[in-house]
Design an enzyme around this catalytic site. Sequence first.
Site, mmCIF file in Angstrom:
data_model
loop_
_atom_site.group_PDB
_atom_site.id
_atom_site.type_symbol
_atom_site.label_atom_id
_atom_site.label_comp_id
_atom_site.label_asym_id
_atom_site.label_seq_id
_atom_site.Cartn_x
_atom_site.Cartn_y
_atom_site.Cartn_z
ATOM 1 C CG ASP A 11 -1.984 -1.059 1.179
ATOM 2 O OD1 ASP A 11 -2.006 -1.851 0.210
ATOM 3 O OD2 ASP A 11 -2.794 -1.122 2.126
ATOM 4 C CG ASP A 30 -13.008 -1.465 -1.197
ATOM 5 O OD1 ASP A 30 -12.455 -2.578 -1.247
ATOM 6 O OD2 ASP A 30 -12.723 -0.526 -1.960
#
Length: 244
Positions: free
Chosen positions: A8, A127
């Site tokens: 990330d 998500d």
Amino acid sequence: MDLYPAIDLRDGRCVRLYQGDYDRETVYGDDPVAQALAFEAEGAAWLHVVDLDAARTGEATNRPIVGAIAEALSIPVQTGGGVRTAEAANALFDLGVERVVIGTAAIENPLLVETLAANHRVAVGLDARGRDIAVHGWETSSGKDLYETARSFAGMGVDAFVVTEIGRDGTLEGPDVDGLTAMLDATDVDVIASGGVGTIADLLALADVSVGEKSISGSITGRAIYEGRFTVAEALTALKTTPV
């Protein structure tokens, strides 16, 4: 089940957020390319990369790093974060990314997914907090249902769904097995699980999830690896030696 070690990116560094909260960040390294090469050296068959800055703002400030990672590796790279236009997606494909994950834009403009999927490998990032899909860096509720949305992409040529239970992301408290089982039941598209993995036992639990002939195709794992709960090599060995 494939293992997707995660990188990330935020401000050019390898980080992890807790439950998607940008104010609860842990920095794990300043050299994402070196980290990617280390994952490949341990035997990873895929790498998952997220541009957290782009996910929040739409500005692809980490795109050069994504390109450097894709160029350095011989394994395929899956990447997402702030991919909201065909131009942004194509820029990533041009850099050598194998599969692009589209989240917010897929929810707000499904036609974009269908158009890109005609010529490229596209995953939809779903998500959610429970069944409520979040968008714009997980900071806004879309008001859309997780499973109904998954079913709405049937026939669009989607390569995979990347399904994240936000409440478990970065917590190491275990994946949402029940929710992922329901997702397998809702779609014929490959499901890649993200969020909550803290132990090899969690990975094996995911590998054991099935509905009929369908099973989880992959697991994205980040914090557990960075904090030494297990290595990529250890996880791959466990997954390979587990009876199907």
